[in-house]
Design an enzyme around this catalytic site. Sequence first.
Site, PDB file in Angstrom:
ATOM      1  N   HIS A  16      -3.247  -5.559   2.339  1.00  0.00           N
ATOM      2  CA  HIS A  16      -2.868  -5.722   3.748  1.00  0.00           C
ATOM      3  C   HIS A  16      -3.443  -7.050   4.217  1.00  0.00           C
ATOM      4  CE1 HIS A  16      -1.599  -1.555   4.538  1.00  0.00           C
ATOM      5  NE2 HIS A  16      -2.640  -1.131   3.864  1.00  0.00           N
ATOM      6  N   CYS A  61       0.820  -1.222   0.000  1.00  0.00           N
ATOM      7  CA  CYS A  61       0.000   0.000   0.000  1.00  0.00           C
ATOM      8  C   CYS A  61       0.854   1.273   0.000  1.00  0.00           C
ATOM      9  CB  CYS A  61      -0.955  -0.042   1.182  1.00  0.00           C
ATOM     10  SG  CYS A  61      -2.373   1.027   0.970  1.00  0.00           S
ATOM     11  N   ARG A  94     -12.371   6.490  -0.589  1.00  0.00           N
ATOM     12  CA  ARG A  94     -11.440   5.540   0.064  1.00  0.00           C
ATOM     13  C   ARG A  94     -11.925   4.132  -0.237  1.00  0.00           C
ATOM     14  NH1 ARG A  94      -7.309   4.939   3.338  1.00  0.00           N
ATOM     15  NH2 ARG A  94      -6.763   7.132   3.026  1.00  0.00           N
TER      16      ARG A  94
HETATM   17  N1  GLN Z   1      -1.937   6.862   2.613  1.00  0.00           N
HETATM   18  C1  GLN Z   1      -2.078   6.024   1.439  1.00  0.00           C
HETATM   19  C2  GLN Z   1      -3.515   6.035   0.881  1.00  0.00           C
HETATM   20  O1  GLN Z   1      -4.432   6.425   1.571  1.00  0.00           O
HETATM   21  C3  GLN Z   1      -1.689   4.583   1.788  1.00  0.00           C
HETATM   22  C4  GLN Z   1      -2.621   3.939   2.810  1.00  0.00           C
HETATM   23  C5  GLN Z   1      -2.110   2.591   3.313  1.00  0.00           C
HETATM   24  O2  GLN Z   1      -0.914   2.327   3.347  1.00  0.00           O
HETATM   25  N2  GLN Z   1      -3.066   1.723   3.767  1.00  0.00           N
HETATM   26  O3  GLN Z   1      -3.726   5.646  -0.268  1.00  0.00           O
END
Ligand code: GLN
Length: 244
Positions: free
Chosen positions: A195, A96, A130
């Site tokens: 993840h 990520c 998101r």
């Molecule tokens: N901050 C980055 C995003 O929001 C990565 C998030 C993460 O590592 N889960 O895309």
Amino acid sequence: MKESDLKISIAHLYPKQLNLYGDMGNIIALTKRCEWRGISVEYDEIGIGDPLREHDFYFIGGGQDKQQQEVAGELYKNRSFYLDERDKNAVFLGICGGYQLFGHYYQPFDGDKLLGLSLMDAYTVAGKKRFIGNVSIKTDFLSPETLVGFENHSGLTYLQGDTLPLGKVIVGNGNNGTDSYEGGRYKNVFGTYLHGSLLPKNPHFADFLLELALEKRYNDKIKLSKIDDDIELKTHYSLVGKAY
Ligand code: GLN
């Protein structure tokens, strides 16, 4: 060579800043799968300002934009080292936020563009939505073909040039929610939004990466012995195709 004569060095990059959703589980899976085979592991945590030295395997986890900002300058300052390591076939796995910094840049919603390592020809820009939830993808290089995990990102990653995706999205959003691909791969550099943590539920991918890292170290193809992955694979298959 007997497996008990083998050794592998693993560098964990900036775990104090980038270790979201138990990404440390990937390090535990890698080190355990070596130890169960008698392969010795040299594990180094790399913090801000620490000197760098060559390793067979580099791992970097995910994080909020703020933590990425803390790490991006340090990574970029050492980009020629990492590009050399890539070209020596060292294995990289980025999850990520770490994955996003493997590309040319990550443009967060607020704040300056974060320059990446350009280990792979890709870039990321923050989206309005998101993406959160389970992800299943289908690869063309693993057996089983599937990978499962959990995504939580607003960044939209676009692959370019010779960068290949890790796989096609079966369930979830993947890189950007539009091109149906997830993750990226160039040479031995692998990035993914999965993840979970990723490797405990995808033992076949853990061994695939370990074999690449051992091949790099010993300049010879190394096939790892089979270990009992009954529980890991039962977990994997219970999640394939599961949206929530
Ligand atoms: N901050 C980055 C995003 O929001 C990565 C998030 C993460 O590592 N889960 O895309």
